[in-house]
Design a protein around this motif. Structure first.
Motif, PDB file in Angstrom:
ATOM      1  N   GLY A   1      89.475 -16.443  52.272  1.00 41.47           N
ATOM      2  CA  GLY A   1      89.814 -16.976  50.953  1.00 41.47           C
ATOM      3  C   GLY A   1      90.117 -15.923  49.900  1.00 41.47           C
ATOM      4  N   ALA A   2      90.798 -14.820  50.292  1.00 43.22           N
ATOM      5  CA  ALA A   2      91.088 -13.749  49.332  1.00 43.22           C
ATOM      6  C   ALA A   2      91.856 -14.290  48.121  1.00 43.22           C
ATOM      7  N   ILE A   3      91.339 -14.006  46.927  1.00 37.55           N
ATOM      8  CA  ILE A   3      91.961 -14.449  45.678  1.00 37.55           C
ATOM      9  C   ILE A   3      93.002 -13.437  45.219  1.00 37.55           C
ATOM     10  N   ARG A   4      92.632 -12.164  45.257  1.00 37.68           N
ATOM     11  CA  ARG A   4      93.553 -11.109  44.831  1.00 37.68           C
ATOM     12  C   ARG A   4      93.130  -9.776  45.446  1.00 37.68           C
ATOM     13  N   MET A   5      94.062  -8.833  45.500  1.00 34.67           N
ATOM     14  CA  MET A   5      93.731  -7.446  45.789  1.00 34.67           C
ATOM     15  C   MET A   5      93.034  -6.925  44.533  1.00 34.67           C
ATOM     16  N   ASP A   6      91.837  -6.344  44.683  1.00 40.87           N
ATOM     17  CA  ASP A   6      90.997  -6.100  43.508  1.00 40.87           C
ATOM     18  C   ASP A   6      90.860  -4.639  43.122  1.00 40.87           C
TER      19      ASP A   6
ATOM     20  N   GLU B   1     106.058 -18.065  45.488  1.00 34.81           N
ATOM     21  CA  GLU B   1     104.961 -19.042  45.469  1.00 34.81           C
ATOM     22  C   GLU B   1     103.843 -18.500  44.587  1.00 34.81           C
ATOM     23  N   ILE B   2     103.725 -19.067  43.397  1.00 34.92           N
ATOM     24  CA  ILE B   2     102.704 -18.618  42.446  1.00 34.92           C
ATOM     25  C   ILE B   2     101.701 -19.749  42.197  1.00 34.92           C
ATOM     26  N   PRO B   3     100.540 -19.407  41.644  1.00 29.97           N
ATOM     27  CA  PRO B   3      99.580 -20.466  41.307  1.00 29.97           C
ATOM     28  C   PRO B   3     100.191 -21.458  40.313  1.00 29.97           C
ATOM     29  N   ASP B   4      99.711 -22.691  40.360  1.00 27.41           N
ATOM     30  CA  ASP B   4     100.149 -23.698  39.385  1.00 27.41           C
ATOM     31  C   ASP B   4      99.908 -23.193  37.965  1.00 27.41           C
ATOM     32  N   VAL B   5     100.844 -23.503  37.069  1.00 29.11           N
ATOM     33  CA  VAL B   5     100.644 -23.159  35.659  1.00 29.11           C
ATOM     34  C   VAL B   5     100.722 -24.393  34.754  1.00 29.11           C
ATOM     35  N   GLU B   6     101.116 -25.521  35.305  1.00 25.86           N
ATOM     36  CA  GLU B   6     101.098 -26.758  34.514  1.00 25.86           C
ATOM     37  C   GLU B   6     100.116 -27.717  35.154  1.00 25.86           C
TER      38      GLU B   6
ATOM     39  N   PRO C   1      97.150 -27.237  36.230  1.00 25.46           N
ATOM     40  CA  PRO C   1      96.920 -26.581  37.527  1.00 25.46           C
ATOM     41  C   PRO C   1      95.722 -27.113  38.288  1.00 25.46           C
ATOM     42  N   TYR C   2      95.895 -27.208  39.601  1.00 26.22           N
ATOM     43  CA  TYR C   2      94.758 -27.324  40.494  1.00 26.22           C
ATOM     44  C   TYR C   2      94.123 -25.941  40.620  1.00 26.22           C
ATOM     45  N   ILE C   3      92.865 -25.888  41.084  1.00 28.54           N
ATOM     46  CA  ILE C   3      92.238 -24.566  41.227  1.00 28.54           C
ATOM     47  C   ILE C   3      92.922 -23.743  42.303  1.00 28.54           C
ATOM     48  N   TRP C   4      93.540 -24.398  43.276  1.00 29.04           N
ATOM     49  CA  TRP C   4      94.441 -23.711  44.203  1.00 29.04           C
ATOM     50  C   TRP C   4      95.558 -24.650  44.594  1.00 29.04           C
ATOM     51  N   LYS C   5      96.680 -24.021  44.976  1.00 31.30           N
ATOM     52  CA  LYS C   5      97.872 -24.799  45.317  1.00 31.30           C
ATOM     53  C   LYS C   5      97.738 -25.437  46.691  1.00 31.30           C
TER      54      LYS C   5
ATOM     55  N   LYS D   1     100.350 -10.956  49.562  1.00 32.29           N
ATOM     56  CA  LYS D   1      99.749 -11.187  48.258  1.00 32.29           C
ATOM     57  C   LYS D   1      98.555 -12.130  48.380  1.00 32.29           C
ATOM     58  N   GLY D   2      97.698 -12.095  47.368  1.00 30.27           N
ATOM     59  CA  GLY D   2      96.595 -13.046  47.288  1.00 30.27           C
ATOM     60  C   GLY D   2      97.075 -14.369  46.719  1.00 30.27           C
ATOM     61  N   ARG D   3      96.314 -15.430  46.988  1.00 32.50           N
ATOM     62  CA  ARG D   3      96.793 -16.756  46.612  1.00 32.50           C
ATOM     63  C   ARG D   3      96.819 -16.967  45.104  1.00 32.50           C
ATOM     64  N   ASP D   4      96.039 -16.180  44.331  1.00 32.05           N
ATOM     65  CA  ASP D   4      95.979 -16.395  42.889  1.00 32.05           C
ATOM     66  C   ASP D   4      96.754 -15.321  42.130  1.00 32.05           C
TER      67      ASP D   4
END
Ligand SMILES: [Fe+2]
Length: 307
Positions: free
Chosen positions: A147-152, A129-134, A136-140, A46-49
């Motif tokens: 630096g892949a963010i997501r499969m697009d 492991e999901i991105p922060d939702v409270e 949030p930092y821009i990345w965990k 998965k992508g980090r975001d």
């Protein structure tokens, strides 16, 4: 914009020749995260975001290429409604049991006239492991590799893409964002969206069915494209073309290859699409600028090298 029906691409499964080399490429170099392994040797990434369980599956095989591409729909009711519409249109729909991919609910699968398998699903588990939702930092954690963010998105090659277009428009409510016509006025390539991205899936007409041109990973911006190119040189990754820009979608891009020969793309930018936008049409004599905006010419690999 209100997004209903088909929400977004959520899963690509591709075949790779050497699973260890592929995992190293997609995790260490592209910058995805390894989620785990299916019982049959497939590896989930998965992508980090991304919040969902996984978005890319690598299946070990003796032939590289495309297995399936799947879209998430808004609800189980919507999934049933799409199944009815596809069936009424004359598309044969096959159920896929929940759990065939860890974390995924029931899916429906069908094969496009171009020979590609498309799945739809409504339910998918959150990744561990999901991105922060409270607050949030821009990345965990600090991004690595490209630096892949997501499969697009994905670009697929096959015959009868005008029939694909009809199915995506009439059964799944996709919009045609851009197209290329051949000199005879027939459809040569199409960019389709279910969202306000410039494209979620695209097709180029090609005699062989079921072919993969590239699977694309979203990265931050033009600086990230430059960083990705630096990673490709340092890691001796085969670059197809770029860094450059597409006229079509206006995305900034590099095409490159995974160790099995599957083409990847890192993609940044792209215009915002709204469903009342007119279709942007390219004539065949301008397709070079449409695909590779700065070079203003296609390379032979764009039309000929697919897996
Ligand atoms: Fe692309």
């Amino acid at each position: 914009m209100a997004m209903t029906g088909v929400l977004r691409p959520g899963l690509a499964q591709i075949r790779v020749l050497d699973i260890d080399a592929a995992v190293k490429h997609y995790v260490e170099h592209v910058g995805l995260m390894k989620v785990g392994t299916c019982g049959d040797g497939r590896v989930m990434l998965k992508g980090r975001d991304e919040f969902d369980h996984h978005s890319l599956v690598l299946r070990p095989s003796d032939q590289a290429g495309f297995d399936l591409f799947a879209f998430k729909v808004e609800s189980d009711e919507a999934l049933s409604a799409f199944e009815k519409r596809l069936t009424a249109y004359g598309v044969e729909v096959t159920p896929v049991a929940a759990g065939e991919q860890p974390g995924f609910g029931r899916r429906i699968a069908f094969t496009l006239p171009s020979g590609h398998r498309i799945d739809l699903y409504a339910e998918v588990a959150r990744a561990d492991e999901i991105p922060d939702v409270e607050n949030p930092y821009i990345w965990k954690s600090v991004p690595h590799g490209m630096g892949a963010i997501r499969m697009d998105h994905i670009l697929l090659y096959g015959p009868d893409i005008d029939k694909n277009l009809d199915i995506f428009e009439n059964c799944l409510d996709f919009k045609l964002a851009e197209k290329v016509d051949d000199p005879e006025g027939n459809v040569f390539a199409i960019w389709l969206t279910c969202s306000n991205k410039a494209h979620d899936i695209a097709f180029v007409r090609h005699p062989e069915p079921g072919k993969l041109h590239h699977v694309a990973f979203f990265i931050e911006d033009w600086n990230a494209i430059g960083h990705a190119a630096d990673v490709m040189v340092r890691e001796d990754i085969a670059i197809d073309l770029g860094p450059t820009r597409h006229g079509i979608t206006r995305g900034q891009t590099i095409y490159f290859f995974d160790p099995s020969g599957n083409r990847n793309e890192v993609f940044a930018g792209g215009y915002t699409f709204y469903p009342d936008d007119p279709v942007r049409t390219w004539s065949f004599d301008q397709v070079g600028r449409g695909i590779f905006y700065y070079e203003r010419a296609l390379n032979e690999r764009f039309l000929g090298v697919v897996t």
